[in-house]
Design a protein around this motif. Structure first.
Motif, PDB file in Angstrom:
ATOM      1  N   GLY A 100     -12.345 -11.579 -14.366  1.00 28.82           N
ATOM      2  CA  GLY A 100     -12.936 -10.638 -15.314  1.00 28.82           C
ATOM      3  C   GLY A 100     -14.325 -10.166 -14.934  1.00 28.82           C
TER       4      GLY A 100
ATOM      5  N   THR B 244       2.168  -3.449  -8.161  1.00 26.60           N
ATOM      6  CA  THR B 244       3.162  -2.932  -9.129  1.00 26.60           C
ATOM      7  C   THR B 244       4.454  -2.570  -8.420  1.00 26.60           C
TER       8      THR B 244
ATOM      9  N   LEU C 148      -3.576  -2.627  -6.958  1.00 23.87           N
ATOM     10  CA  LEU C 148      -2.788  -2.598  -8.189  1.00 23.87           C
ATOM     11  C   LEU C 148      -1.506  -1.784  -8.004  1.00 23.87           C
TER      12      LEU C 148
ATOM     13  N   LEU D 274      -8.508  -7.538  -6.777  1.00 21.35           N
ATOM     14  CA  LEU D 274      -7.674  -7.757  -7.962  1.00 21.35           C
ATOM     15  C   LEU D 274      -7.944  -9.114  -8.612  1.00 21.35           C
TER      16      LEU D 274
ATOM     17  N   THR E   7      -9.270  -1.951  -5.556  1.00 18.92           N
ATOM     18  CA  THR E   7      -8.608  -2.344  -6.803  1.00 18.92           C
ATOM     19  C   THR E   7      -7.440  -1.417  -7.115  1.00 18.92           C
TER      20      THR E   7
ATOM     21  N   ARG F  25     -11.330  -9.066 -10.327  1.00 18.75           N
ATOM     22  CA  ARG F  25     -11.360  -8.186 -11.498  1.00 18.75           C
ATOM     23  C   ARG F  25     -10.485  -8.707 -12.633  1.00 18.75           C
ATOM     24  N   HIS F  26      -9.236  -9.028 -12.335  1.00 23.21           N
ATOM     25  CA  HIS F  26      -8.280  -9.321 -13.406  1.00 23.21           C
ATOM     26  C   HIS F  26      -8.139 -10.813 -13.738  1.00 23.21           C
ATOM     27  N   TRP F  27      -8.469 -11.697 -12.799  1.00 20.60           N
ATOM     28  CA  TRP F  27      -8.389 -13.130 -13.117  1.00 20.60           C
ATOM     29  C   TRP F  27      -9.737 -13.682 -13.548  1.00 20.60           C
TER      30      TRP F  27
END
Length: 200
Positions: free
Chosen positions: A164, A193, A189, A157, A185, A160-162
């Motif tokens: 990119g 959530t 996620l 995560l 991932t 991927r999300h911080w």
């Protein structure tokens, strides 16, 4: 009976032996590959430090390192030692990122083992001053939830999300297949959530 006559062997002519040259003075010798004073390596690592130190420090913090400064310093030391094996700046950045992930994972694993053998383990881990400065107040709840995830899900995560990164880059950084990246991932996620919704 005929008498065999022996033909005399040709006598080699003596050639003068080459006179050995004296060794070159130290200042004219070529620098040894891998010498710490190698200017190309010095410049390359310095440039890498200038471009990526902050993002690598943030990566170590988000992955849960209790001492991110030392993790990143060790990563730069390792890339300094192996500089000659890297092809280009892009490969160096990928290697650096992968090293930060590996060192953080090893550090967390070591701390878990160490805490099991402590009679009275601390109730909570105190974040370093650097970690506190990097994270804003509005991120703390999310970061706390992120730290509860399994290591691989957290790494996937964050990358991927911080940062990119694309799936291939994440796979290289984590040392796993692209399919495993998708799995970690998605699961991370979903768990994140669920945790965040439970805290509302």
């Amino acid at each position: 009976m005929r008498r065999r006559t022996s033909t005399p062997l040709p006598v080699p002519t003596s050639t003068p032996l080459p006179v050995p040259r004296p060794p070159a003075p130290p200042e004219t010798l070529a620098p040894v590959v891998g010498d710490p004073a190698d200017p190309e390596r010095e410049a390359g690592v310095a440039r890498l430090f200038e471009l990526h130190y902050a993002s690598m420090l943030r990566l170590a913090v988000l992955l849960g390192a209790d001492d991110p400064e030392n993790v990143v310093a060790e990563a730069y030391y390792q890339i300094y030692r192996k500089w000659q094996r890297l092809r280009d700046a892009e490969a160096a950045e990928a290697y650096l990122r992968s090293t930060v992930c590996n060192l953080t994972r090893m550090r967390i694993r070591h701390l878990k083992v160490a805490r099991r053998h402590v009679e009275n383990p601390p109730d909570e881990v105190v974040a370093s001053a650097e970690s506190t400065a990097i994270l804003h107040d509005d991120q703390r709840v999310l970061i706390d939830a992120l730290q509860q995830l399994p290591t691989r899900q957290r790494e996937a995560l964050v990358l991927r999300h911080w940062l990119g990164l694309r799936e291939k880059e994440i796979a290289v950084a984590m040392g796993i297949s692209s399919g495993s990246v998708k799995t970690h991932t998605a699961r991370g996620l979903a768990a994140l959530t669920q945790t965040m919704e439970g805290r509302r």
